[in-house]
Scaffold this active site. Structure first.
Site, PDB file in Angstrom:
ATOM      1  N   LYS A  45      -1.416   8.310  -2.607  1.00 47.60           N
ATOM      2  CA  LYS A  45      -1.098   7.376  -2.152  1.00 47.60           C
ATOM      3  C   LYS A  45      -1.392   7.258  -0.497  1.00 47.60           C
ATOM      4  O   LYS A  45      -0.913   8.498  -0.111  1.00 47.60           O
ATOM      5  CB  LYS A  45      -0.024   6.378  -2.458  1.00 47.60           C
ATOM      6  CG  LYS A  45       0.068   5.224  -1.726  1.00 47.60           C
ATOM      7  CD  LYS A  45      -0.766   3.996  -2.022  1.00 47.60           C
ATOM      8  CE  LYS A  45      -0.620   2.650  -1.299  1.00 47.60           C
ATOM      9  NZ  LYS A  45      -1.552   1.967  -1.568  1.00 47.60           N
ATOM     10  N   SER A  46      -2.087   6.576   0.202  1.00 52.29           N
ATOM     11  CA  SER A  46      -2.204   6.833   1.546  1.00 52.29           C
ATOM     12  C   SER A  46      -0.526   6.547   2.002  1.00 52.29           C
ATOM     13  O   SER A  46       0.266   5.688   1.615  1.00 52.29           O
ATOM     14  CB  SER A  46      -2.991   5.549   2.041  1.00 52.29           C
ATOM     15  OG  SER A  46      -4.244   5.501   1.737  1.00 52.29           O
ATOM     16  N   ASN A  69      -6.390  -6.863  -4.703  1.00 50.08           N
ATOM     17  CA  ASN A  69      -4.913  -6.395  -4.351  1.00 50.08           C
ATOM     18  C   ASN A  69      -4.696  -6.531  -2.820  1.00 50.08           C
ATOM     19  O   ASN A  69      -5.625  -6.498  -1.918  1.00 50.08           O
ATOM     20  CB  ASN A  69      -4.736  -4.774  -4.710  1.00 50.08           C
ATOM     21  CG  ASN A  69      -4.977  -3.976  -3.826  1.00 50.08           C
ATOM     22  OD1 ASN A  69      -4.444  -3.643  -2.646  1.00 50.08           O
ATOM     23  ND2 ASN A  69      -6.512  -3.723  -3.565  1.00 50.08           N
ATOM     24  N   MET A  71      -1.642  -4.653  -1.735  1.00 48.63           N
ATOM     25  CA  MET A  71      -0.440  -3.689  -2.179  1.00 48.63           C
ATOM     26  C   MET A  71       0.659  -3.597  -0.924  1.00 48.63           C
ATOM     27  O   MET A  71       1.656  -3.882  -0.585  1.00 48.63           O
ATOM     28  CB  MET A  71      -0.726  -2.508  -2.535  1.00 48.63           C
ATOM     29  CG  MET A  71      -1.616  -2.347  -3.926  1.00 48.63           C
ATOM     30  SD  MET A  71      -0.737  -3.282  -5.199  1.00 48.63           S
ATOM     31  CE  MET A  71       0.452  -2.216  -5.712  1.00 48.63           C
ATOM     32  N   GLY A  72      -0.079  -3.327   0.355  1.00 47.94           N
ATOM     33  CA  GLY A  72       0.410  -3.388   1.714  1.00 47.94           C
ATOM     34  C   GLY A  72       1.168  -1.931   1.762  1.00 47.94           C
ATOM     35  O   GLY A  72       2.279  -1.903   2.394  1.00 47.94           O
ATOM     36  N   LEU A  73       0.455  -0.899   1.523  1.00 49.61           N
ATOM     37  CA  LEU A  73       0.942   0.503   1.712  1.00 49.61           C
ATOM     38  C   LEU A  73       2.121   0.841   1.092  1.00 49.61           C
ATOM     39  O   LEU A  73       2.996   1.571   1.786  1.00 49.61           O
ATOM     40  CB  LEU A  73       0.982   0.750   2.973  1.00 49.61           C
ATOM     41  CG  LEU A  73      -0.499   1.198   3.793  1.00 49.61           C
ATOM     42  CD1 LEU A  73      -0.620   1.179   5.190  1.00 49.61           C
ATOM     43  CD2 LEU A  73      -0.624   2.930   3.277  1.00 49.61           C
ATOM     44  N   ASN A 125      -7.414   7.396   6.227  1.00 49.50           N
ATOM     45  CA  ASN A 125      -7.749   6.224   5.569  1.00 49.50           C
ATOM     46  C   ASN A 125      -7.901   5.286   6.794  1.00 49.50           C
ATOM     47  O   ASN A 125      -6.913   4.866   7.460  1.00 49.50           O
ATOM     48  CB  ASN A 125      -6.785   5.444   4.656  1.00 49.50           C
ATOM     49  CG  ASN A 125      -7.052   4.337   3.977  1.00 49.50           C
ATOM     50  OD1 ASN A 125      -8.127   3.768   4.423  1.00 49.50           O
ATOM     51  ND2 ASN A 125      -6.093   3.807   3.214  1.00 49.50           N
ATOM     52  N   CYS A 128      -7.506   0.191   5.508  1.00 44.61           N
ATOM     53  CA  CYS A 128      -6.747  -0.659   4.701  1.00 44.61           C
ATOM     54  C   CYS A 128      -6.758  -2.071   5.073  1.00 44.61           C
ATOM     55  O   CYS A 128      -6.662  -2.244   6.082  1.00 44.61           O
ATOM     56  CB  CYS A 128      -5.155  -0.064   4.621  1.00 44.61           C
ATOM     57  SG  CYS A 128      -4.125  -1.150   3.757  1.00 44.61           S
ATOM     58  N   GLY A 219     -13.369  -2.537  -8.413  1.00 41.07           N
ATOM     59  CA  GLY A 219     -13.917  -2.744  -9.696  1.00 41.07           C
ATOM     60  C   GLY A 219     -15.439  -2.968  -9.814  1.00 41.07           C
ATOM     61  O   GLY A 219     -16.249  -2.740  -8.806  1.00 41.07           O
TER      62      GLY A 219
END
Ligand code: RRO
Length: 309
Positions: A45-46, A69, A71-73, A125, A128, A219
């Site tokens: 994961k980042s 998504n 997710m917010g890291l 990255n 994001c 996707g």
């Protein structure tokens, strides 16, 4: 026999399929499960300086055709990953550490410590889309160059950059020139298509909570955008830049399309989350069948060979 092993920036991968950063790769347990799986690499994961819980839930939603998504890291913090990396390397496949940050100073600090843990490759990255108030760095070429020039001297393993999708050739050219000046060793194209919006018409509502429902789309439906970015950067660098293709790979034929456009390896996010770790075996079997039917014995043989009309 079709050979699905591949090489990125001098590092050999036993299989061309791996998880995309973010997909089932936050915790030690998830990373070890990737190690035991058919994945050709373990991608973390980042990571940020501090551990983060991420954005409020619901923050992932799968739908027919893809996912959204925000997710917010969520991640364990870079020190935890630095400790894990030597253990993950024992699985005998490359470990790719994904480095992020909440500000420009974070990236070089994380890169230095993570580089000392000696992952096989580091992916920076720049894309994001989901931190409220923080635009994607990859859409700001000057900020990207400034940041990469600070990070570059901290990294001795191959350094890649994960970019957001670009939608105009002028932007490919500007970013290509930045990457060339910064000594980037490989690219990962693309991150999710940022700030999409999925609507549930029954509930007359958004489907994820953060940012009013806006989030990164991944996707099947983003495949054409991913392929265009792989192709554009493959051509910009005249085939000399190793590229990991990410976006829209659901079946073996999707991976084949990425290879034709110029990818040497591919990552799966949405389909991995939806299907679980068995997806790697399925994709290998399907891709071997496609390559063999088309008369190719390796990825290298078909890489970049897309015909133009
Ligand atoms: O954690 C996320 O919300 C996230 C990240 Br860091 C990213 O790079 N891409 C994405 O779709 N989600």
């Amino acid at each position: 026999m079709v050979n699905l092993s591949t090489t990125i920036a001098g590092v050999t991968f036993p299989s061309c399929f791996m998880n995309a950063a973010g997909a089932l790769c936050v915790t030690r347990e998830e990373l070890e499960a990737l190690g035991k799986s058919g994945a050709g690499a373990i991608v973390t994961k980042s990571m940020t300086i501090e551990a983060r819980r991420g954005n409020p839930e619901p923050r992932y939603h799968g739908f027919v055709g893809g996912s959204i998504n925000s997710m917010g890291l969520p991640n364990l913090g870079y020190k935890a990953y630095a400790e894990l990396i030597p253990q993950l390397k024992r699985f005998g496949k490359p470990v790719i550490a994904s480095v992020a940050g909440l500000g420009e100073d974070d990236f070089p600090a994380i890169a230095e410590l993570i580089n000392a843990a000696d992952p096989d490759l580091i992916e920076v990255n720049l894309s994001c889309p989901n931190i409220p108030g923080k635009p994607q760095i990859g859409y700001d070429p000057e900020a990207s160059e400034r940041l990469l020039k600070r990070v570059r001297p901290k990294i001795t393993v191959p350094m890649g950059v994960k970019l957001p999708p670009y939608f105009d050739p002028a932007h490919h050219d500007v970013m290509g020139a930045v990457l060339r000046r910064c000594g980037v060793d490989f690219l990962n194209l693309i991150n999710s298509v940022g700030n999409g919006l999925v609507v549930d018409p029954e509930r007359e509502a958004v489907v994820i909570k953060p940012k009013g429902g806006f989030g990164g789309v991944g996707g099947r439906i983003i495949k054409p955008v991913a392929l265009a970015n792989v192709r554009a950067f493959y051509k910009f660098f005249e085939g000399t830049m190793p590229i990991i293709g990410t976006g829209g790979i659901v079946e073996g034929v999707d991976a084949f399309e990425h290879f034709l456009c110029g990818a040497s390896a591919v990552q799966v996010g949405t389909v991995l989350v939806e299907e679980g770790l068995d997806v790697f075996g399925r994709l290998e079997a399907e891709t071997s069948a496609v390559l063999s039917r088309k008369g190719y014995q390796s990825i290298q043989e078909c890489r970049g060979r897309l015909k133009e009309l």
